[in-house]
Motif scaffolding. Structure first.
Motif, PDB file in Angstrom:
ATOM      1  N   ALA B  72       0.733  -1.398  -0.078  1.00  0.00           N
ATOM      2  CA  ALA B  72      -0.335   0.295  -0.109  1.00  0.00           C
ATOM      3  C   ALA B  72       0.971   1.006   0.054  1.00  0.00           C
ATOM      4  N   THR B  75       2.828   1.373  -3.353  1.00  0.00           N
ATOM      5  CA  THR B  75       1.843   1.902  -4.938  1.00  0.00           C
ATOM      6  C   THR B  75       1.152   3.767  -4.684  1.00  0.00           C
ATOM      7  N   THR B  76       1.491   4.394  -2.958  1.00  0.00           N
ATOM      8  CA  THR B  76       1.075   5.605  -2.300  1.00  0.00           C
ATOM      9  C   THR B  76       1.796   6.577  -3.316  1.00  0.00           C
ATOM     10  N   CYS B  79       2.048   6.447  -7.206  1.00  0.00           N
ATOM     11  CA  CYS B  79       0.643   7.126  -7.784  1.00  0.00           C
ATOM     12  C   CYS B  79       1.322   8.414  -7.305  1.00  0.00           C
ATOM     13  N   LEU B  80       1.564   9.200  -6.181  1.00  0.00           N
ATOM     14  CA  LEU B  80       1.918  10.495  -5.755  1.00  0.00           C
ATOM     15  C   LEU B  80       3.074  11.467  -6.693  1.00  0.00           C
ATOM     16  N   THR B 158      -0.993   0.540  -8.851  1.00  0.00           N
ATOM     17  CA  THR B 158      -0.787   2.065  -8.820  1.00  0.00           C
ATOM     18  C   THR B 158      -2.413   3.038 -10.177  1.00  0.00           C
ATOM     19  N   MET B 165      -5.572  10.027  -6.278  1.00  0.00           N
ATOM     20  CA  MET B 165      -4.570  10.453  -6.432  1.00  0.00           C
ATOM     21  C   MET B 165      -4.845  12.198  -7.136  1.00  0.00           C
ATOM     22  N   CYS B 211      -2.967  10.808  -0.264  1.00  0.00           N
ATOM     23  CA  CYS B 211      -2.290   9.498  -0.165  1.00  0.00           C
ATOM     24  C   CYS B 211      -3.058   8.674   0.622  1.00  0.00           C
ATOM     25  N   VAL B 214      -5.856   6.690  -1.685  1.00  0.00           N
ATOM     26  CA  VAL B 214      -4.994   5.699  -2.819  1.00  0.00           C
ATOM     27  C   VAL B 214      -4.265   4.326  -1.074  1.00  0.00           C
ATOM     28  N   PHE B 215      -3.895   4.976  -0.199  1.00  0.00           N
ATOM     29  CA  PHE B 215      -3.363   4.102   1.311  1.00  0.00           C
ATOM     30  C   PHE B 215      -4.941   3.377   1.618  1.00  0.00           C
TER      31      PHE B 215
END
Lengths: 347, 286
Positions: B72, B75-76, B79-80, B158, B165, B211, B214-215
């Protein structure tokens, strides 16, 4: 605003009562089955002949079906299709109605070799529907000579190419069989030995899959692995370099059965439905469509020569003798589960 | 009650009813179950027991929890990194293009995420689109497969969560007063300095919100590691499902669920605190 809401409520009520009235005036049977497990058209034909409406719901695993019936106190469905060890478990827990064979005039079509198994002596609660087993499928073009035993899969040439079922009973059953133990073993030492073997096998495992194990084979992502014979049959039809073998140590067998839950409301309709599925034509269609064996003796003459003699569909007696059906293992399942978590967590 | 008040009453009580029936009540049931004992034939035995919690204090479970947090968090971060430049550019575009691009971000949402994950399988498999293109370009001699790897899991997660995000970042960047950046430039700050001292702090609420968005879902998307990672990595979601269905150990499954819920609540609390601090900081400045 208020008018719209009133109107909407009135409409909903009207629809609901219409539904109730219709349900009362006709006979209905509630069937809870595996996905893709009744040939197309069979249900329509049943309704046409008997006037009984079929409400059909599906499940993906025995576990999900069991949990649902347990929570609903065995009510809500009239016909279910549990596999071997769940017939065993649900029968013991009083979740099934004893089957009155006199109400099933097609029961005589059953091959006696497929009755009276250890999971349901005397077929008190179950009528066999279809059966099959887990064996080895491999692509010799990619991994060399065809494996013949479960233990062959531990060979280093399979590194990164294996598929295992995403099912702990199947995977542990395979490892137990490899060691010569029963796949229903509850001895903690044996289970630990099987776990240790599986740890050694993990570098060879590319994927776990029990939704549709044939897909990674057809995508050529895996080159060997354990698979149900019916899935293998379909896969071999699409990719002819694939071969299926019943492993020497014995295969893992299951039998899906028709049962009536203890809380069923439409018992007569349930018998009518089961009796319909026991017709030879219906059973033969099952074999043709999914490549799983039928326990229905009267259906065999309706199949063509090649299907009847396909060892991947109907395992020979020699294989049957070495193989076992899965049984309920009671509390030992938590030990299997513990090792399964350990096996996957250390990846 | 006038029309406005009645509407407010209806909408709020509707939401409360919905959340109680589908959120609070099942949550309480889960919490209650976690303190009961396992029963082989009746799912749970109605007597107080901490067995469920004792079972999950186990290296294997902690490893599974750690795996989930790692996937997780990774992925965050991905994505950021991918969404920030995109959202920044998007917010500075002409309105006409903005609308088109935002639409393109939203459109994949109309399709179920499970179906989109199947589509990714077609991209990543041995005879898939990516492999075919690489072979055609002569970059690799043989077909390559990306399936059943950790990279595939990150790609899948992602891909699925990126819009969560982009949207908060976009709205944060759009709210920045251009004069602030001009002022920084006038006072002699270079591009990097302007970015780190002006733009980044001003978009911090958007970053934190993105965040979180997404998380938290990433922790629960167990079908992505199952399909793209080959089911080799158990996530908390898989663990919970297995406890309920396979091991039929409902108290342990419920205890794991409670732990996961508490973890998420803690994160939301941290989010709330940092947001409060940011707001306060913002007010002091202005």
């Amino acid at each position: 605003m208020k008018k719209v809401i009133t109107l909407a409520i009135a409409l909903l009520l009207a629809l609901a009562t219409a539904g109730l009235v219709r349900a009362e005036s006709s006979r209905t049977v509630y069937v809870y089955n595996w996905t893709e497990y009744i040939p197309e058209g069979v249900i329509d034909q049943f309704t046409k002949e008997t006037g009984i409406k079929v409400v059909y719901a599906t499940y993906e695993s025995n576990e999900a079906m069991y949990a649902k019936l347990k929570v609903m106190n065995s009510r809500g469905f009239d016909v279910i299709f549990p596999s071997s060890y769940f017939v065993n478990k649900m029968g013991k827990e009083g979740m099934l109605l004893p089957i009155d064979k006199s109400k099933l005039n097609n029961f005589k079509n059953m091959d006696s070799r497929h009755l009276n198994h250890s999971f349901d002596p005397g077929n008190k609660y179950s009528v066999p529907y279809t059966w099959g087993g887990t064996g080895i499928l491999a692509n010799p073009e990619r991994v060399g000579p065809m494996p013949e035993k479960w233990s062959d899969l531990w060979d280093s040439r399979f590194k990164g190419t294996l598929l295992l079922q995403d099912d702990l009973r199947e995977v542990f059953g395979m490892a137990l069989k490899k060691r010569g133990y029963s796949l229903n073993d509850t001895n903690p030492d044996h289970i630990r030995e099987a776990y240790e073997d599986l740890v050694a096998l993990m570098p060879s495992v590319r994927t776990f899959n029990s939704d549709s194990p044939k897909i990674p084979f057809l995508n050529e992502e895996v080159a060997a692995g354990m698979i149900w014979n019916g899935e293998a049959h379909v896969a071999m039809g699409e990719l002819d370099t694939l071969q299926f073998v019943w492993p020497e140590e014995g295969a893992i067998f299951w039998m899906d059965c028709m049962c009536i839950p203890a809380g069923a409301r439409n018992v007569d309709e349930a018998y009518a439905f089961i009796n319909f599925l026991l017709r030879p034509e219906v059973a033969a269609t099952m074999v043709r469509e999914w490549g799983y064996a039928t326990p229905n003796m009267a259906a065999i003459p309706l199949l063509d020569e090649a299907t009847r003699n396909d060892p991947a569909i109907f395992p020979p007696i020699s294989v049957m003798e070495k193989s076992e059906f899965q049984n309920d293992i009671g509390e030992a399942i938590t030990l299997y589960e513990k090792y399964w978590n350990k096996l996957k967590a250390n990846q | 009650m006038n029309m406005h008040n009645r509407f407010r009453f209806l909408s709020i009580s509707g939401a409360i009813l919905w959340l109680s029936v589908f959120g609070l009540f099942p949550g309480l049931l889960m919490m209650g179950t976690s303190f009961l004992a396992r029963h082989e034939a009746h799912l749970v035995d109605f007597r107080f027991s901490l067995e469920g919690y004792r079972t999950i204090i186990d290296p294997a479970f902690l490893k599974i929890l750690w795996n989930s947090l790692y996937l997780a968090a990774g992925t965050t971060l991905l994505c950021l990194l991918a969404a920030y430049p995109f959202a920044y550019t998007l917010a500075r575009m002409e309105t006409r293009w903005k609308k088109v691009l935002l639409m393109l971000v939203m459109i994949p949402f109309w399709t179920n995420s499970l179906v989109r994950t199947y589509a990714l399988v077609f991209m990543l498999k041995t005879r898939g689109i990516v492999s075919t293109i690489l072979v055609w370009l002569g970059i690799t001699a043989k077909p390559v497969s990306f399936m059943y790897t950790e990279a595939a899991v990150f790609i899948g997660l992602t891909y699925t969560l990126l819009p969560f995000m982009i949207l908060p970042l976009y709205s944060a960047v759009e709210k920045i007063d251009g004069k602030m950046i001009e002022a920084a430039r006038d006072l002699g700050a270079g591009s990097w300095r302007t970015f780190f001292h002006v733009t980044l702090p001003l978009t911090m609420p958007g970053i934190v919100a993105g965040c979180m968005m997404v998380f938290l879902p990433a922790l629960g998307m167990f079908f992505v590691p199952d399909m793209l990672g080959g089911g080799k990595h158990l996530l908390v979601g898989n663990f919970i499902k297995n406890q309920f269905l396979v091991a039929r150990d409902w108290p342990t499954g419920a205890a794991a669920g409670v732990v996961l819920t508490l973890l998420m609540l803690a994160l939301i609390y941290v989010h709330g605190v940092s947001k409060g601090r940011l707001n306060k900081a913002g007010k002091k400045k202005s």
